[in-house]
Design an enzyme around this catalytic site. Structure first.
Site, PDB file in Angstrom:
ATOM      1  N   HIS A  31       0.837  -1.202   0.000  1.00  0.00           N
ATOM      2  CA  HIS A  31       0.000   0.000   0.000  1.00  0.00           C
ATOM      3  C   HIS A  31       0.869   1.249   0.000  1.00  0.00           C
ATOM      4  CE1 HIS A  31      -2.251  -3.355   1.725  1.00  0.00           C
ATOM      5  NE2 HIS A  31      -3.352  -2.768   1.307  1.00  0.00           N
ATOM      6  N   HIS A  71      -1.966  -1.358   7.268  1.00  0.00           N
ATOM      7  CA  HIS A  71      -1.604  -1.641   5.875  1.00  0.00           C
ATOM      8  C   HIS A  71      -0.609  -0.603   5.363  1.00  0.00           C
ATOM      9  CE1 HIS A  71      -5.206   0.923   5.889  1.00  0.00           C
ATOM     10  NE2 HIS A  71      -4.651   1.536   4.868  1.00  0.00           N
ATOM     11  N   ASP A 161      -9.745   6.044   7.832  1.00  0.00           N
ATOM     12  CA  ASP A 161     -11.203   5.909   7.766  1.00  0.00           C
ATOM     13  C   ASP A 161     -11.671   4.520   8.167  1.00  0.00           C
ATOM     14  OD1 ASP A 161     -11.854   8.469   6.394  1.00  0.00           O
ATOM     15  OD2 ASP A 161     -10.606   7.596   4.821  1.00  0.00           O
ATOM     16  N   GLY A 162     -10.953   3.511   7.678  1.00  0.00           N
ATOM     17  CA  GLY A 162     -11.366   2.133   7.924  1.00  0.00           C
ATOM     18  C   GLY A 162     -11.436   1.842   9.408  1.00  0.00           C
ATOM     19  N   ILE A 193     -10.540   8.279   1.086  1.00  0.00           N
ATOM     20  CA  ILE A 193     -10.472   7.130   0.173  1.00  0.00           C
ATOM     21  C   ILE A 193     -10.452   5.840   0.983  1.00  0.00           C
ATOM     22  CG2 ILE A 193      -8.934   5.869  -1.429  1.00  0.00           C
ATOM     23  CD1 ILE A 193     -10.302   8.209  -2.750  1.00  0.00           C
ATOM     24  N   HIS A 267      -4.090   3.084  -3.428  1.00  0.00           N
ATOM     25  CA  HIS A 267      -4.247   2.509  -2.089  1.00  0.00           C
ATOM     26  C   HIS A 267      -3.523   1.176  -1.910  1.00  0.00           C
ATOM     27  CE1 HIS A 267      -6.120   1.114   1.644  1.00  0.00           C
ATOM     28  NE2 HIS A 267      -6.332  -0.024   1.018  1.00  0.00           N
ATOM     29  N   ARG A 333     -15.976 -20.293  38.670  1.00  0.00           N
ATOM     30  CA  ARG A 333     -15.750 -18.842  38.651  1.00  0.00           C
ATOM     31  C   ARG A 333     -15.599 -18.298  40.069  1.00  0.00           C
ATOM     32  NH1 ARG A 333     -21.763 -16.624  38.157  1.00  0.00           N
ATOM     33  NH2 ARG A 333     -22.718 -18.662  37.990  1.00  0.00           N
ATOM     34  N   SER A 360     -21.038 -11.243  37.667  1.00  0.00           N
ATOM     35  CA  SER A 360     -21.212 -12.572  37.074  1.00  0.00           C
ATOM     36  C   SER A 360     -19.872 -13.262  36.839  1.00  0.00           C
ATOM     37  CB  SER A 360     -21.940 -12.462  35.736  1.00  0.00           C
ATOM     38  OG  SER A 360     -23.179 -11.820  35.890  1.00  0.00           O
ATOM     39  N   GLU A 392     -16.692  -5.772  24.440  1.00  0.00           N
ATOM     40  CA  GLU A 392     -15.798  -6.916  24.495  1.00  0.00           C
ATOM     41  C   GLU A 392     -14.637  -6.800  23.510  1.00  0.00           C
ATOM     42  OE1 GLU A 392     -19.064  -7.136  23.879  1.00  0.00           O
ATOM     43  OE2 GLU A 392     -19.913  -7.974  25.713  1.00  0.00           O
ATOM     44  N   HIS A 442     -19.598 -18.932  32.400  1.00  0.00           N
ATOM     45  CA  HIS A 442     -20.931 -19.272  31.876  1.00  0.00           C
ATOM     46  C   HIS A 442     -20.841 -20.016  30.553  1.00  0.00           C
ATOM     47  CE1 HIS A 442     -21.688 -16.209  34.850  1.00  0.00           C
ATOM     48  NE2 HIS A 442     -22.919 -16.640  34.921  1.00  0.00           N
ATOM     49  N   HIS A 454     -26.990 -17.269  24.191  1.00  0.00           N
ATOM     50  CA  HIS A 454     -25.892 -17.029  25.130  1.00  0.00           C
ATOM     51  C   HIS A 454     -25.078 -18.286  25.424  1.00  0.00           C
ATOM     52  CE1 HIS A 454     -27.976 -13.293  25.561  1.00  0.00           C
ATOM     53  NE2 HIS A 454     -27.287 -12.883  26.597  1.00  0.00           N
TER      54      HIS A 454
END
Lengths: 639, 639
Positions: A31, A71, A161-162, A193, A267, A333, A360, A392, A442, A454
């Site tokens: 790039h 990149h 931008d990405g 761009i 690019h 846990r 939790s 997350e 969980h 879940h």
């Protein structure tokens, strides 16, 4: 300080631009456009602000530079070459993207000295930089004393931008604004761009207003191609804002200097040879020469490098194993909470957190202080517990940044199912050898009433398949402790837990049951039931595939010997268990909503079900001497 | 229209609140606080605006309601009960979260009539609703004529703090603003509480300003607990804004009416019995009775239901298989482009797109028009190609929403590695039986110079382990066509491609090589090399595990018979292949950056390497008669 232009500035920027074109052209891959466009902002930042020490790349108080739009990595390779990093002599620039080079297609920390974090998957570096900034703020609040400022560095990040379109950057930006991280400065390469062309086709939000909404200091430089003084002043102003992260929108022209400047064509593909010649002519370089750095540019960057060449201490290595701990829904846990509490007293490096599931996940130890800006009165910057919010993916990448800083051991929790949201960051954690501990509670249908949305069925195998990642599924308190021990002790897997072991031995066994987590208890139940029918069992627990696989073959064969059949039992997809067993008992559909106990019945995951299946397996293989898959694998590898 | 309060309004809201408390208390599991807090906004929306037809739940022009904060699902079950949906008699409210009920822990489309999309994993519903709105806009632009407005429905979405913290909602909101989707109205339940407590601990951004930045119409109602007129006017105003999506921030009190109202304690656990009695007394209901609906409330909701009871046509079923197509880096994405072009002519339902990789994924057919607001002059709402931007996770969930509307077949592309970013949406696609086609190009090390950050090693197994998802890895043009065929033909897997087949047959073979995608060609190469050494080979291609697994056992055994050894060859993690093979050849580390050809050498993925490995496998098993894993699996299942 005011800005004064140096004679070498234009020449350095021209050098960077021409080198970027050369590097990508020689490899015929990469790039060129973004490095050419970002050269002025990079040069201004590095020449006037960055303090690093290429001779001691891990000096702990160095400024951190993160190229989130990874990149564009030709840019950081070139800058680090100019600065004299030993991994980046000119030959390495010429070996860009080639086999076994120090200049891979996207920057990889650990692989190349001077690369702080692994970037390229868009948005990751943005969130990493928030982690780097949190680490600095935490260490400064803990160790800096009047007159003895040990931790003073800034974190600078370039983003495109990405990155800003990816949700992970929104999560990280919102948290960084909440935390008022004044030590973080982002420069947004607004070149309009992306791969599909003009950003008008999909990205028309008001980025400045969005970051104001997050609580950031926001400014812009409208001629990022030429206005070095404007760039300087914007960074200088951002540095003065100490209670907000800053973002400077810099309007640039992608591929500046090329005949195709401003177009997506620059690019992701090399410029044509004649175009490169034109670029060089335009910038006063010899069109017929490649990979040229004028001596005064080297000299200018030598001065930058010298700025950081002061008495240093080297930071700890960041090459340590990645670890994931999966706890069952009922007990482990709680065991994890106990272990974490004891660890936090003994290991001040621990920096905990949860994605809004503290109660939790049980990830917060008793006397923990929250990492918060003191103005909130909810904690302070010396706090060791981060409220990540329901974010997350950013949490995963922020933990990578925390580890990359070099002084913390990040741990954080969510439900195992929602580690999926963050798997883009988790795989980079493994690739980058970050020591990061996920507490993923969980699991499976044991989660019960929350239902199939879940209940992870496929997540375990997905994590087990990631190289260099330890996925633990402990069955009891010892396994919980063992998992933490292995996670915390660098490179000493052999000396500690073995990842798998015989829980119930029986020399005359008719079958071996192999399981993990909650299903180990089911196997123990089944042993008694089978005994009544005259069937003798061994039980093996394998809490971690990758640690078990690293054991010597003799040990692995003692755990899973040839002879009698082996049956795996796990409340997950059976995919993958054939590597340890001749038969598999598991769940190859989605789960359902009900109390856990009823679900275990519905999905045939009771002691009776395991016993029935085992009885069938014994019958199918009656009279046969079976080769253990472990023995077979070893034989097949040796050629 | 002006707002006039009905006598039944307060009673209906009280009924919803008390039912929510009852439903969660009876199951002793769930989330009472949010349904209680959102009851006024829900009642105002349903009583004054929603047009649905419970007797014809799939009527295509119904208003869509999406509960993005799906943990509050007691609310939608109660509303749909009041409206008379046949899946939701009172007994089902009493069976909340119990085994095999119609009221699972989080709402599942396909499982319960009247549930538009599967929500609960936070942020998914937000993005789904953008898909539903795009679908409506596209159909309206295509089919509505002056005086004949066929498609006029609105999409209403409730969202909480958690959804807005997740990056997926930022991605979707930014795109929805760009697309100016005036048919989408979100109501943000701003109750200031998440699981970790007051949102002050992690979520302090200015949400209104953020959505203004995305280009949304933004308003607020400051007393969402009582101000029905304010709610009415805000929704009414939002409906008048036709060139922007709208979000209304509604300040509510979680668990309104409870002794613990406003506290996190009401979020995720049942209220205590005496507290529920107090709630009922406060709202004028009998404290000693549970699951009560006054007759005039039923009557009021009957009127709402009648509003939608007009001549309808039923939409097509949305229960169709999910599919993923993985193309190799060189040729099969070009084949995919050809197939897509032909399909687009024949199947107007196709709605394509890419996450800013159009030129790389080759997902846009020649004469496609972009789906864009006409004011952009880049396309119009009748366009069939969506520029998703770099927003993979939202793209996945938006495709789910597009399918949920019932009239489109969404397809979209990204690199296989970045399907990982979206896997949270992909698993819900599979759970919800959405017919969604991912075009996932650039797999494995064949991607070459972009390096290990972009080379999926573990993604295939992660996708193969998701129930009800077809992961295809085609080796040639026929397999590409076959993959699309199976993906497009509902529930007719048996009649079409078989997921795996014999490519090279040899009755006297010493070994079977089984592979997918690019590695099928390597196996063919190896056949010639092995032939020179007197070793005879069969070659099997398995482009799709789940479709192959669905074939009759006789067919599967004809492909992978017992007798001689079977060796799998794939440039991915070997995990999972033991279900089809006795030995595995693959890549169990991360990849690297270099031209693809060199990487295939480095990672021992050449014809020579496959031949050498096969020769070794033949030697190890010499003289043995092996049982095919397929035969073994069948034997073990039958008990």
């Amino acid at each position: 300080m005011t800005f004064s232009k140096a004679a070498s500035d234009e020449k350095a920027i021209a050098t960077i631009r021409c080198l970027a074109a050369d590097v990508v052209a020689k490899s015929n891959s990469g790039h060129p456009g973004a490095p050419m466009g970002m050269a002025p902002m990079a040069h201004t930042l590095f020449s006037r602000f960055m303090t690093v020490n290429p001779a001691h790349a891990k000096w702990i108080n160095r400024d951190r530079f993160v190229l989130s739009n990874g990149h564009a990595c030709a840019l950081i390779y070139i800058l680090n070459h100019l600065l004299g990093y030993k991994d980046l002599p000119m030959e390495q620039l010429k070996a860009f993207r080639q086999i076994d080079s120090k200049t891979p297609g996207h920057p990889e920390t650990g692989h190349t000295e001077g690369i702080e974090v692994t970037t390229g998957p868009l948005g990751q570096g943005f969130a990493n930089s928030v982690g780097l900034a949190i680490a600095q703020a935490n260490l400064a609040a803990t160790f800096n004393k009047d007159g003895f400022p040990l931790f003073t560095n800034s974190t600078y990040m370039f983003t495109g931008d990405g990155c800003l379109q990816e949700g992970i950057s929104s999560e990280a930006a919102s948290l960084a604004g909440h935390l008022k991280l004044g030590n973080l400065i982002a420069l947004y390469d607004d070149n309009h761009i992306s791969i599909d062309g003009d950003t008008a086709c999909s990205f028309t939000e008001d980025v400045e207003q969005r970051f104001l909404a997050y609580g950031w200091h926001v400014s812009h430089v409208l001629d990022g191609d030429k206005d070095l003084e404007g760039l300087y002043k914007a960074i200088e102003a951002a540095k003065k804002v100490t209670d907000k992260p800053s973002i400077i929108r810099v309007k640039t022209t992608i591929g500046f200097g090329s005949k195709q400047q401003g177009l997506a064509a620059t690019h992701g593909a090399p410029l044509k040879a004649d175009d490169i010649e034109g670029v060089k002519a335009k910038f006063g370089m010899n069109p017929k020469e490649s990979f040229v750095v004028p001596e005064d540019v080297y000299a200018a960057y030598k001065q930058i490098a010298d700025r950081g060449a002061r008495p240093t201490r080297s930071g700890p290595s960041s090459s340590r194993p990645t670890a994931t701990t999966a706890d069952d829904a009922i007990a482990s846990r709680k065991l994890s909470e106990t272990v974490l509490g004891k660890l936090a007293d003994a290991i001040p490096e621990l920096l905990g957190g949860s994605a809004d599931l503290t109660g939790s996940n049980l990830t917060r130890w008793g006397n923990a202080v929250d990492f918060q800006h003191p103005s909130t009165q909810l904690g302070d910057y010396s706090g060791k517990y981060i409220r990540y919010g329901v974010r997350e993916h950013a949490m995963g990448a922020i933990m990578n940044g925390l580890d990359a800083y070099g002084m913390h051991i990040p741990t954080a929790g969510t439900f195992l199912n929602f580690v999926s949201y963050a798997i883009g960051a988790v795989r980079l954690s493994a690739l980058s050898h970050h020591r990061v501990i996920w507490v993923a509670t969980h699991d499976s249908i044991g989660l019960g009433e929350d239902g199939p949305t879940h209940q992870p069925i496929e997540t375990a195998i997905a994590l087990r398949a990631i190289p260099n990642l330890m996925f633990w599924r402990p069955a009891d308190g010892n396994e919980v402790s063992g998992a933490y021990l292995v996670a915390l002790q660098s490179n000493s897997i052999e000396k500690t837990s073995k990842g798998g072991y015989v829980l119930v031995e029986n020399k005359d066994a008719d079958i071996t049951l192999v399981a993990s987590g909650s299903e180990v208890a089911l196997c123990n139940e089944a042993v008694a039931k089978l005994s009544d029918k005259g069937i003798k069992c061994r039980v093996v627990s394998i809490p971690c595939f990758s640690v078990f696989d690293a054991q010597p073959i003799d040990y692995r064969l003692s755990v899973l010997p040839s002879g009698k059949p082996i049956l795996s039992v796990e409340a997950y997809s059976t995919l993958g268990w054939a590597k340890y067993s001749h038969a598999q008992h598991g769940i190859n559909t989605f789960g359902a909503s009900a109390p856990a106990k009823e679900l275990f019945k519905k999905f045939k995951m009771t002691g009776d079900d395991v016993a029935a299946k085992a009885q069938h397996v014994v019958k199918v293989f009656e009279g046969q001497t079976l080769v253990s898959p472990v023995e077979l694998e070893a034989k097949l590898l040796a050629y």
